[in-house]
Design an enzyme around this catalytic site. Structure first.
Site, mmCIF file in Angstrom:
data_model
loop_
_atom_site.group_PDB
_atom_site.id
_atom_site.type_symbol
_atom_site.label_atom_id
_atom_site.label_comp_id
_atom_site.label_asym_id
_atom_site.label_seq_id
_atom_site.Cartn_x
_atom_site.Cartn_y
_atom_site.Cartn_z
ATOM 1 N N HIS A 21 -0.099 10.187 61.810
ATOM 2 C CA HIS A 21 0.301 11.407 62.398
ATOM 3 C C HIS A 21 -1.312 11.604 62.879
ATOM 4 O O HIS A 21 -1.084 12.195 64.001
ATOM 5 C CB HIS A 21 -0.049 12.786 61.727
ATOM 6 C CG HIS A 21 -0.512 14.165 61.888
ATOM 7 N ND1 HIS A 21 0.726 14.933 62.259
ATOM 8 C CD2 HIS A 21 -1.024 14.904 62.116
ATOM 9 C CE1 HIS A 21 0.446 16.118 63.022
ATOM 10 N NE2 HIS A 21 -0.674 16.603 62.580
ATOM 11 N N GLU A 22 -2.443 11.469 62.711
ATOM 12 C CA GLU A 22 -4.054 11.822 63.167
ATOM 13 C C GLU A 22 -3.787 11.112 64.632
ATOM 14 O O GLU A 22 -4.486 11.018 65.155
ATOM 15 C CB GLU A 22 -5.389 11.565 62.334
ATOM 16 C CG GLU A 22 -5.033 13.217 61.315
ATOM 17 C CD GLU A 22 -4.835 13.706 61.974
ATOM 18 O OE1 GLU A 22 -5.959 13.632 62.810
ATOM 19 O OE2 GLU A 22 -4.653 14.995 60.953
ATOM 20 N N HIS A 38 -2.011 11.723 67.544
ATOM 21 C CA HIS A 38 -2.314 12.747 68.394
ATOM 22 C C HIS A 38 -3.503 11.548 69.501
ATOM 23 O O HIS A 38 -3.154 12.047 71.003
ATOM 24 C CB HIS A 38 -3.491 14.136 67.851
ATOM 25 C CG HIS A 38 -3.221 14.884 66.821
ATOM 26 N ND1 HIS A 38 -2.109 15.501 67.515
ATOM 27 C CD2 HIS A 38 -3.168 14.876 65.666
ATOM 28 C CE1 HIS A 38 -1.999 16.098 66.917
ATOM 29 N NE2 HIS A 38 -2.102 15.980 65.679
ATOM 30 N N GLU A 65 1.554 18.876 67.991
ATOM 31 C CA GLU A 65 1.602 18.256 66.326
ATOM 32 C C GLU A 65 2.551 17.872 65.944
ATOM 33 O O GLU A 65 3.436 17.297 65.494
ATOM 34 C CB GLU A 65 2.041 19.901 65.539
ATOM 35 C CG GLU A 65 -0.314 20.677 65.754
ATOM 36 C CD GLU A 65 -0.996 19.256 65.122
ATOM 37 O OE1 GLU A 65 -0.506 18.819 64.081
ATOM 38 O OE2 GLU A 65 -1.562 19.395 65.126
ATOM 39 N N ASP A 83 3.259 14.102 64.655
ATOM 40 C CA ASP A 83 4.936 14.201 63.358
ATOM 41 C C ASP A 83 5.236 13.127 63.877
ATOM 42 O O ASP A 83 6.244 12.185 62.921
ATOM 43 C CB ASP A 83 5.562 15.626 63.171
ATOM 44 C CG ASP A 83 4.387 16.830 61.946
ATOM 45 O OD1 ASP A 83 3.490 15.830 61.710
ATOM 46 O OD2 ASP A 83 5.079 17.589 61.769
#
Length: 409
Positions: A276-277, A280, A354, A358
């Protein structure tokens, strides 16, 4: 506008901000508790849901007290011209305009922070402690305060002195030069915060060799993401709550995992959180966030340039003459409604990012372990699983848990 009109406008804006915020908070905390959704069965029970609501209400009641006290004090400061009184008092001893403003903001900042210490202490050692989150010591609490003061004096004082010098030298044209300065500072902060500032408060340790590091390395290589800097932060030094974050660009990019996160999740869940990070970064959210921050800063500085030499604004705050520091304070109050609108827009974009992160984790790794990690995080931190939609729209930078699970599952 004359000074009396501006004074009443300041009181109106401050009052509107207070009332609006309290209404939104009231709607959220009093929203009816719904049944536990099927997706959280096995993670959340009736007792835990009751505890989460109690935690939410404790925070609301505490915020109502502190917010009301701050509101009343602000009204008194404006109504009795005490901002201007402090300016007049300092002028008896300080003639240099830059030093005058630095001392003025130093007194206001330190005074307000000292005033808030008992409330911060209560929140940490009473509310957070009662619900099992606080792991901080009294020594750590006060050392954080002292370190914060030191950084504010060095970094904040340096930036403020630069701003004041440009205002005095360039007049209203200061804004675009300081915009460049502020933008460079934001870039440097993003690059060096984790390496230079964060270690003053927390210990960062490179992730040890082992199965977790191998799994992280394997995944990052599979998505073409060169990742050499993975650190574990001693988040348990202050709280049992878990988190992870990403910072930097290029060779200076770092992923930081809280030790509490590692303790509470399986290896598969940790890799999903990391995915997930990385999402980004891969989706350009880090850069777009920086660009949005730079644009927002430029807008604020330009509007400030229209107010910074306003004599009526200084007089409205109780000053006897035009003062840059009084106008900065007045501007910060008048800008609040615009800041709220900008914040709503930034939160909307953040929630969108976000969802994208995801989805990146779901398509490049796996959705179920990320969903499991989110459930565990939410339940352990007593998050509100049914927040009021209006409260989410205004305040949430992340989508509500059930919305994220709906897309992941």
């Amino acid at each position: 506008m004359d000074q009396e009109t501006i004074k009443y406008l300041l009181l109106l804006v401050v009052s509107f901000n207070y009332v609006f915020e309290k209404i939104i908070n009231y709607l959220n905390v009093n929203k009816k508790t719904e049944a536990i959704p099927s997706t959280l069965q096995g993670y959340l029970d009736a007792d835990k849901l009751k505890e989460a609501k109690a935690y939410q209400k404790a925070g609301y009641q505490f915020g109502l007290i502190t917010g009301t006290l701050t509101f009343v004090i602000t009204l008194l400061l404006i109504g009795f011209g005490l901002f201007g009184w402090l300016d007049e008092w300092l002028r008896q001893y300080i003639q240099n305009p830059i030093l005058l403003t630095l001392c003025y903001f130093g007194i206001v900042f330190i005074g307000s922070d000292i005033f808030s210490i008992p409330f911060d202490y209560y929140q940490t050692f009473k509310i957070e402690n009662d619900f099992g989150f606080n792991t901080s010591s009294v020594k750590t609490f006060f050392m954080d305060k002292l370190k914060g003061y030191l950084l504010s004096i060095i970094i904040g004082g340096g930036l403020l002195a630069t701003l004041l010098w440009l205002i005095l030298e360039l007049g209203q044209d200061f804004w675009w030069i300081f915009w460049i300065v502020a933008s460079l500072f934001m870039l440097l902060a993003n690059l060096f915060y984790t390496g230079l500032i964060l270690p003053l408060f927390n210990k960062l340790t490179p992730l040890e060799d082992g199965e977790l590091k191998e799994a992280i390395t394997s995944y990052s290589n599979s998505v073409g993401f060169s990742l050499k800097n993975v650190f574990v932060m001693d988040g348990s030094k202050r709280s049992s709550k878990a988190n992870a974050f990403f910072s930097g660009f290029g060779k200076r990019k770092k992923v930081v995992l809280f030790d509490t996160l590692i303790a509470q999740h399986t290896q598969e869940e940790l890799v999903a959180v990391l995915a997930h990070e990385i999402g980004h970064y891969k989706k350009g959210h880090i850069k777009s966030g920086l660009v949005a921050g730079v644009i927002q800063t430029g807008l604020i500085l330009y509007i400030l340039s229209l107010f910074v030499f306003s004599e009526p604004l200084s007089l409205a705050l109780g000053g006897s003459q035009m003062a840059v520091h009084l106008n900065i304070i007045g501007f910060s109050m008048l800008f609040t409604p615009i800041s709220m609108i900008i914040g709503i827009g930034m939160n909307y974009l953040s929630r969108k990012n976000e969802f994208e992160a995801d989805n990146f984790a779901k398509t490049t790794y796996s959705g179920p372990p990320l969903a499991t990690a989110l459930k565990t995080l939410s339940v352990k931190t007593l998050s509100d699983i049914h927040p009021h939609p209006l409260y989410v729209f205004i305040n949430y930078s992340h989508p509500p848990l059930l919305k994220r699970l709906e897309k992941l599952e």
